[in-house]
Design a protein around this motif. Sequence first.
Motif, mmCIF file in Angstrom:
data_model
loop_
_atom_site.group_PDB
_atom_site.id
_atom_site.type_symbol
_atom_site.label_atom_id
_atom_site.label_comp_id
_atom_site.label_asym_id
_atom_site.label_seq_id
_atom_site.Cartn_x
_atom_site.Cartn_y
_atom_site.Cartn_z
ATOM 1 N N ILE A 1 -4.148 -0.370 -4.715
ATOM 2 C CA ILE A 1 -3.958 0.988 -4.212
ATOM 3 C C ILE A 1 -5.163 1.424 -3.380
ATOM 4 O O ILE A 1 -5.014 1.987 -2.287
ATOM 5 C CB ILE A 1 -3.712 1.965 -5.381
ATOM 6 N N GLU A 2 -6.347 1.176 -3.888
ATOM 7 C CA GLU A 2 -7.555 1.557 -3.154
ATOM 8 C C GLU A 2 -7.630 0.844 -1.807
ATOM 9 O O GLU A 2 -8.025 1.437 -0.792
ATOM 10 C CB GLU A 2 -8.791 1.227 -3.985
ATOM 11 N N SER A 3 -7.245 -0.416 -1.776
ATOM 12 C CA SER A 3 -7.281 -1.172 -0.534
ATOM 13 C C SER A 3 -6.336 -0.585 0.503
ATOM 14 O O SER A 3 -6.707 -0.389 1.669
ATOM 15 C CB SER A 3 -6.921 -2.637 -0.803
ATOM 16 N N TYR A 4 -5.104 -0.288 0.096
ATOM 17 C CA TYR A 4 -4.125 0.261 1.037
ATOM 18 C C TYR A 4 -4.486 1.683 1.460
ATOM 19 O O TYR A 4 -4.327 2.053 2.629
ATOM 20 C CB TYR A 4 -2.724 0.243 0.418
ATOM 21 N N ARG A 5 -5.017 2.479 0.519
ATOM 22 C CA ARG A 5 -5.350 3.859 0.848
ATOM 23 C C ARG A 5 -6.623 3.970 1.681
ATOM 24 O O ARG A 5 -6.919 5.033 2.235
ATOM 25 C CB ARG A 5 -5.487 4.706 -0.424
ATOM 26 N N SER A 6 -7.372 2.906 1.804
ATOM 27 C CA SER A 6 -8.567 2.955 2.644
ATOM 28 C C SER A 6 -8.216 3.217 4.104
ATOM 29 O O SER A 6 -9.039 3.714 4.872
ATOM 30 C CB SER A 6 -9.350 1.641 2.518
ATOM 31 N N ASN A 7 -6.984 2.883 4.496
ATOM 32 C CA ASN A 7 -6.514 3.129 5.855
ATOM 33 C C ASN A 7 -5.591 4.331 5.960
ATOM 34 O O ASN A 7 -5.240 4.746 7.070
ATOM 35 C CB ASN A 7 -5.788 1.891 6.395
ATOM 36 N N ASN A 8 -5.169 4.879 4.809
ATOM 37 C CA ASN A 8 -4.256 6.027 4.810
ATOM 38 C C ASN A 8 -4.382 6.748 3.484
ATOM 39 O O ASN A 8 -3.728 6.390 2.502
ATOM 40 C CB ASN A 8 -2.813 5.549 5.035
ATOM 41 N N GLU A 9 -5.204 7.786 3.449
ATOM 42 C CA GLU A 9 -5.465 8.484 2.194
ATOM 43 C C GLU A 9 -4.263 9.260 1.688
ATOM 44 O O GLU A 9 -4.215 9.632 0.512
ATOM 45 C CB GLU A 9 -6.664 9.429 2.366
ATOM 46 N N GLN A 10 -3.291 9.536 2.551
ATOM 47 C CA GLN A 10 -2.100 10.283 2.148
ATOM 48 C C GLN A 10 -0.937 9.368 1.776
ATOM 49 O O GLN A 10 0.200 9.818 1.646
ATOM 50 C CB GLN A 10 -1.668 11.242 3.280
ATOM 51 N N LEU A 11 -1.219 8.090 1.603
ATOM 52 C CA LEU A 11 -0.176 7.108 1.297
ATOM 53 C C LEU A 11 0.528 7.442 -0.020
ATOM 54 O O LEU A 11 -0.115 7.718 -1.032
ATOM 55 C CB LEU A 11 -0.823 5.726 1.186
ATOM 56 N N ASN A 12 1.862 7.456 0.001
ATOM 57 C CA ASN A 12 2.621 7.605 -1.236
ATOM 58 C C ASN A 12 2.470 6.341 -2.078
ATOM 59 O O ASN A 12 2.538 5.237 -1.547
ATOM 60 C CB ASN A 12 4.113 7.813 -0.947
ATOM 61 N N ILE A 13 2.311 6.511 -3.377
ATOM 62 C CA ILE A 13 2.299 5.385 -4.309
ATOM 63 C C ILE A 13 3.575 5.488 -5.128
ATOM 64 O O ILE A 13 3.710 6.366 -5.977
ATOM 65 C CB ILE A 13 1.064 5.415 -5.235
ATOM 66 N N ILE A 14 4.538 4.623 -4.861
ATOM 67 C CA ILE A 14 5.846 4.705 -5.494
ATOM 68 C C ILE A 14 5.976 3.600 -6.540
ATOM 69 O O ILE A 14 5.882 2.410 -6.207
ATOM 70 C CB ILE A 14 6.987 4.588 -4.466
ATOM 71 N N LEU A 15 6.172 3.995 -7.784
ATOM 72 C CA LEU A 15 6.341 3.035 -8.873
ATOM 73 C C LEU A 15 7.828 2.917 -9.198
ATOM 74 O O LEU A 15 8.530 3.922 -9.367
ATOM 75 C CB LEU A 15 5.584 3.499 -10.124
ATOM 76 N N THR A 16 8.311 1.695 -9.298
ATOM 77 C CA THR A 16 9.705 1.457 -9.636
ATOM 78 C C THR A 16 9.797 0.211 -10.506
ATOM 79 O O THR A 16 8.804 -0.457 -10.784
ATOM 80 C CB THR A 16 10.562 1.323 -8.354
ATOM 81 N N GLY A 17 10.986 -0.111 -10.970
ATOM 82 C CA GLY A 17 11.168 -1.276 -11.823
ATOM 83 C C GLY A 17 11.034 -0.940 -13.296
ATOM 84 O O GLY A 17 10.672 0.177 -13.687
ATOM 85 N N GLY A 18 11.296 -1.934 -14.131
ATOM 86 C CA GLY A 18 11.334 -1.725 -15.574
ATOM 87 C C GLY A 18 10.018 -1.302 -16.188
ATOM 88 O O GLY A 18 9.995 -0.643 -17.231
ATOM 89 N N ASP A 19 8.892 -1.660 -15.563
ATOM 90 C CA ASP A 19 7.581 -1.310 -16.107
ATOM 91 C C ASP A 19 6.936 -0.125 -15.393
ATOM 92 O O ASP A 19 5.742 0.125 -15.556
ATOM 93 C CB ASP A 19 6.644 -2.519 -16.031
ATOM 94 N N SER A 20 7.715 0.619 -14.616
ATOM 95 C CA SER A 20 7.137 1.698 -13.814
ATOM 96 C C SER A 20 6.520 2.796 -14.674
ATOM 97 O O SER A 20 5.436 3.312 -14.345
ATOM 98 C CB SER A 20 8.199 2.303 -12.889
#
Length: 247
Positions: free
Chosen positions: A192-211
């Motif tokens: 998450i930190e890696s992806y948000r380093s380029n976009n601080e407003q990035l949605n973090i969407i959790l899905t699947g059985g372990d969400s």
Amino acid sequence: MANLVIDIGNTLVKLAVFEHDTLLFTDYYTVVNTNLINDLKAAYAFDEAIISSVKKEQPEWLTVLAATVPVTWFSAAIAAGINNHYLTPHTLGLDRLAAVTGAKYLYPGTGSLVIDGGTAITYDWIDAEGNYFGGSISPGLNTRYKALNYYTAGLPLIESDELFNTGFGNDTTSAIKSGVQNGIKYELTGFIESYRSNNEQLNIILTGGDSIFFDTLLKNSIFAPYIKIEPYLVLKGLNAAIQQHND
């Protein structure tokens, strides 16, 4: 207009009925037959169906379904609004593609990181313009527990523990829980930190059985305000695809 959405996995078949964007019904099955499909048709009067499948063979109940309503097979060609830059599109799992389709449809104009927790944990990123380049795949929560048991002579098979929150283990069982569950926690936060380093407003969407479990791991993190739980993201993505395909 109601749509029947079918997601055929390796072990389970997930069924859902949508009226436009409203989810009317969903459940999962190890066995599906014509009687079940007919019962859903009688209850919800769906007009067409969309199918995503990891299997090559077509079961009899799908043949019967196709004889009663129009059926669309999900593919990259009808992934609504997705510009697919994956270098090997023929190897891209349709569930991953459907998930980012759902993210694009639910959160238009913003980038999203979709984290799907199941047998594997997949991380898939789509930018605000709908460009998809790929992501990452790692072993899932229970896959890690099973691997430690299978590939070692002395480690027991244990189950995940949502109440386990200590940083270290003081016996073998708690040491395994610490390694697996904290390992996933640090993996999640690192990605998450890696992806948000380029976009601080990035949605973090959790899905699947372990969400829900992943949400528990991240609830005290700095990323908590950006986390969205979408347990039916793949089904919503398939529904979005058939709606926009017919427009």
